[in-house]
Motif scaffolding. Structure first.
Motif, PDB file in Angstrom:
ATOM      1  N   VAL A  30       0.844  -1.199   0.000  1.00  0.00           N
ATOM      2  CA  VAL A  30       0.000   0.000   0.000  1.00  0.00           C
ATOM      3  C   VAL A  30       0.875   1.243   0.000  1.00  0.00           C
ATOM      4  O   VAL A  30       1.804   1.360   0.801  1.00  0.00           O
ATOM      5  CB  VAL A  30      -0.924   0.025   1.244  1.00  0.00           C
ATOM      6  N   ILE A  31       0.584   2.180  -0.916  1.00  0.00           N
ATOM      7  CA  ILE A  31       1.318   3.445  -0.962  1.00  0.00           C
ATOM      8  C   ILE A  31       0.772   4.359   0.134  1.00  0.00           C
ATOM      9  O   ILE A  31      -0.444   4.467   0.311  1.00  0.00           O
ATOM     10  CB  ILE A  31       1.150   4.140  -2.339  1.00  0.00           C
ATOM     11  N   GLY A  32       1.648   5.022   0.870  1.00  0.00           N
ATOM     12  CA  GLY A  32       1.219   5.909   1.947  1.00  0.00           C
ATOM     13  C   GLY A  32       0.498   7.139   1.424  1.00  0.00           C
ATOM     14  O   GLY A  32       0.640   7.506   0.253  1.00  0.00           O
ATOM     15  N   PRO A  33      -0.294   7.814   2.279  1.00  0.00           N
ATOM     16  CA  PRO A  33      -1.051   8.999   1.847  1.00  0.00           C
ATOM     17  C   PRO A  33      -0.152  10.126   1.325  1.00  0.00           C
ATOM     18  O   PRO A  33      -0.568  10.913   0.488  1.00  0.00           O
ATOM     19  CB  PRO A  33      -1.812   9.428   3.113  1.00  0.00           C
ATOM     20  N   ARG A  34       1.078  10.190   1.811  1.00  0.00           N
ATOM     21  CA  ARG A  34       2.019  11.214   1.308  1.00  0.00           C
ATOM     22  C   ARG A  34       3.045  10.574   0.373  1.00  0.00           C
ATOM     23  O   ARG A  34       4.107  11.127   0.131  1.00  0.00           O
ATOM     24  CB  ARG A  34       2.713  11.907   2.475  1.00  0.00           C
ATOM     25  N   GLY A  35       2.699   9.397  -0.147  1.00  0.00           N
ATOM     26  CA  GLY A  35       3.630   8.680  -1.017  1.00  0.00           C
ATOM     27  C   GLY A  35       4.524   7.772  -0.200  1.00  0.00           C
ATOM     28  O   GLY A  35       4.606   7.874   1.026  1.00  0.00           O
ATOM     29  N   GLY A  36       5.182   6.853  -0.862  1.00  0.00           N
ATOM     30  CA  GLY A  36       6.133   5.979  -0.182  1.00  0.00           C
ATOM     31  C   GLY A  36       5.644   4.549  -0.052  1.00  0.00           C
ATOM     32  O   GLY A  36       4.467   4.306   0.214  1.00  0.00           O
ATOM     33  N   VAL A  37       6.559   3.620  -0.251  1.00  0.00           N
ATOM     34  CA  VAL A  37       6.251   2.198  -0.094  1.00  0.00           C
ATOM     35  C   VAL A  37       6.504   1.780   1.355  1.00  0.00           C
ATOM     36  O   VAL A  37       7.324   2.376   2.059  1.00  0.00           O
ATOM     37  CB  VAL A  37       7.109   1.297  -1.023  1.00  0.00           C
ATOM     38  N   ASP A  38       5.805   0.750   1.772  1.00  0.00           N
ATOM     39  CA  ASP A  38       6.096   0.141   3.066  1.00  0.00           C
ATOM     40  C   ASP A  38       7.555  -0.327   3.039  1.00  0.00           C
ATOM     41  O   ASP A  38       8.054  -0.778   1.995  1.00  0.00           O
ATOM     42  CB  ASP A  38       5.154  -1.056   3.268  1.00  0.00           C
ATOM     43  N   PRO A  39       8.268  -0.213   4.179  1.00  0.00           N
ATOM     44  CA  PRO A  39       9.672  -0.638   4.191  1.00  0.00           C
ATOM     45  C   PRO A  39       9.908  -2.045   3.625  1.00  0.00           C
ATOM     46  O   PRO A  39      10.945  -2.288   3.003  1.00  0.00           O
ATOM     47  CB  PRO A  39      10.045  -0.552   5.681  1.00  0.00           C
ATOM     48  N   ARG A  40       8.925  -2.939   3.779  1.00  0.00           N
ATOM     49  CA  ARG A  40       9.095  -4.311   3.271  1.00  0.00           C
ATOM     50  C   ARG A  40       9.083  -4.386   1.755  1.00  0.00           C
ATOM     51  O   ARG A  40       9.526  -5.370   1.168  1.00  0.00           O
ATOM     52  CB  ARG A  40       7.998  -5.222   3.851  1.00  0.00           C
ATOM     53  N   ASP A  41       8.536  -3.351   1.102  1.00  0.00           N
ATOM     54  CA  ASP A  41       8.443  -3.349  -0.361  1.00  0.00           C
ATOM     55  C   ASP A  41       9.586  -2.587  -1.026  1.00  0.00           C
ATOM     56  O   ASP A  41       9.669  -2.522  -2.252  1.00  0.00           O
ATOM     57  CB  ASP A  41       7.113  -2.713  -0.800  1.00  0.00           C
TER      58      ASP A  41
END
Length: 242
Positions: A144-155
């Protein structure tokens, strides 16, 4: 071409000196060489004349958050020897424009965007350095992409591989924004772990883009190589671009 306003130059010079003093002090505390830390001046909402002021003071790394503002500003200052950093959330349909002027894109957070940037950069005969944007919010979820952008650390590692596959892209490292109201130290420590995992697989990916005007000390302590500073250099955000 008008010369920079002397009063504005003096103001920005004082701010720049103060910011560099903060960076030097943070580096001394962390036992780091200040030469390892690049200052990216984020000029969003400020006019192109401020880009010229910064350049006159020796700042060559300039960052922007929105393509609508960045593209004309980059064109207007094309006579200057600048490195343009795109640091905001990026829609895939803006990849063609951004690939035309940006040298570094800090905010790559999905494979589709990496592909689009790779294709557009190749078509333009350019090479882009791309960073994996990591979501450090406490409720981040894999896939899931965060609301301000960014991948979960696992991705992050998988996305790093996708960037590296693109002929016209260079994987530079990782980027993150500290969570709002969270502990910047804990967040940047997590980012450093992600950065080390990415670097283990891709040794050239040494960049850690972390830290803004309010939290640069925490970022330096946890290995940041690129600080994104706006208000610390240029003052409170102006409402209109001149």
């Amino acid at each position: 071409m008008s010369h920079p306003d002397p009063a504005r130059v003096a103001q920005v010079r004082a701010n720049l000196d103060a910011a560099r003093a903060r960076i030097d002090a943070a580096c001394a505390k962390a036992d780091r060489d200040p030469a390892e830390v690049s200052l990216v001046a984020v000029t969003k909402t400020y006019p192109a004349s401020d880009v010229r002021v910064l350049a006159s003071l020796g700042v060559t790394d300039v960052g922007e958050n929105r393509d609508q503002e960045a593209a004309p500003k980059a064109a207007e200052t094309a006579d200057l020897d600048l490195t343009w950093h795109f640091v905001g959330q990026l829609q895939t349909n803006k990849a063609r424009s951004v690939a035309g002027y940006a040298d570094v894109v800090h905010s790559v957070d999905r494979a589709r965007l990496a592909r689009a940037l790779g294709e557009r950069a190749a078509a333009a005969g350019r090479r882009l350095t791309c960073l994996v944007q990591v979501n450090l919010d406490a409720d981040s979820q894999a896939g899931v992409i965060g609301p301000r952008g960014g991948v979960d650390p696992r991705d992050a590692l998988d996305l790093a591989d996708r960037i590296e596959e693109q002929e016209a892209l260079t994987l530079g490292g990782v980027m993150a924004v500290a969570p709002r109201g969270g502990d910047a130290h804990a967040a940047f420590a997590r980012l450093r772990e992600v950065a080390e995992r990415v670097r283990d697989r891709h040794p050239q990916a040494t960049a850690i883009s972390a830290g803004m005007s309010a939290d640069l000390e925490a970022a330096v302590e946890h290995g940041s190589t690129h600080l994104r500073l706006g208000t610390a250099l240029l003052g409170d955000r102006a409402p209109i671009v001149g």
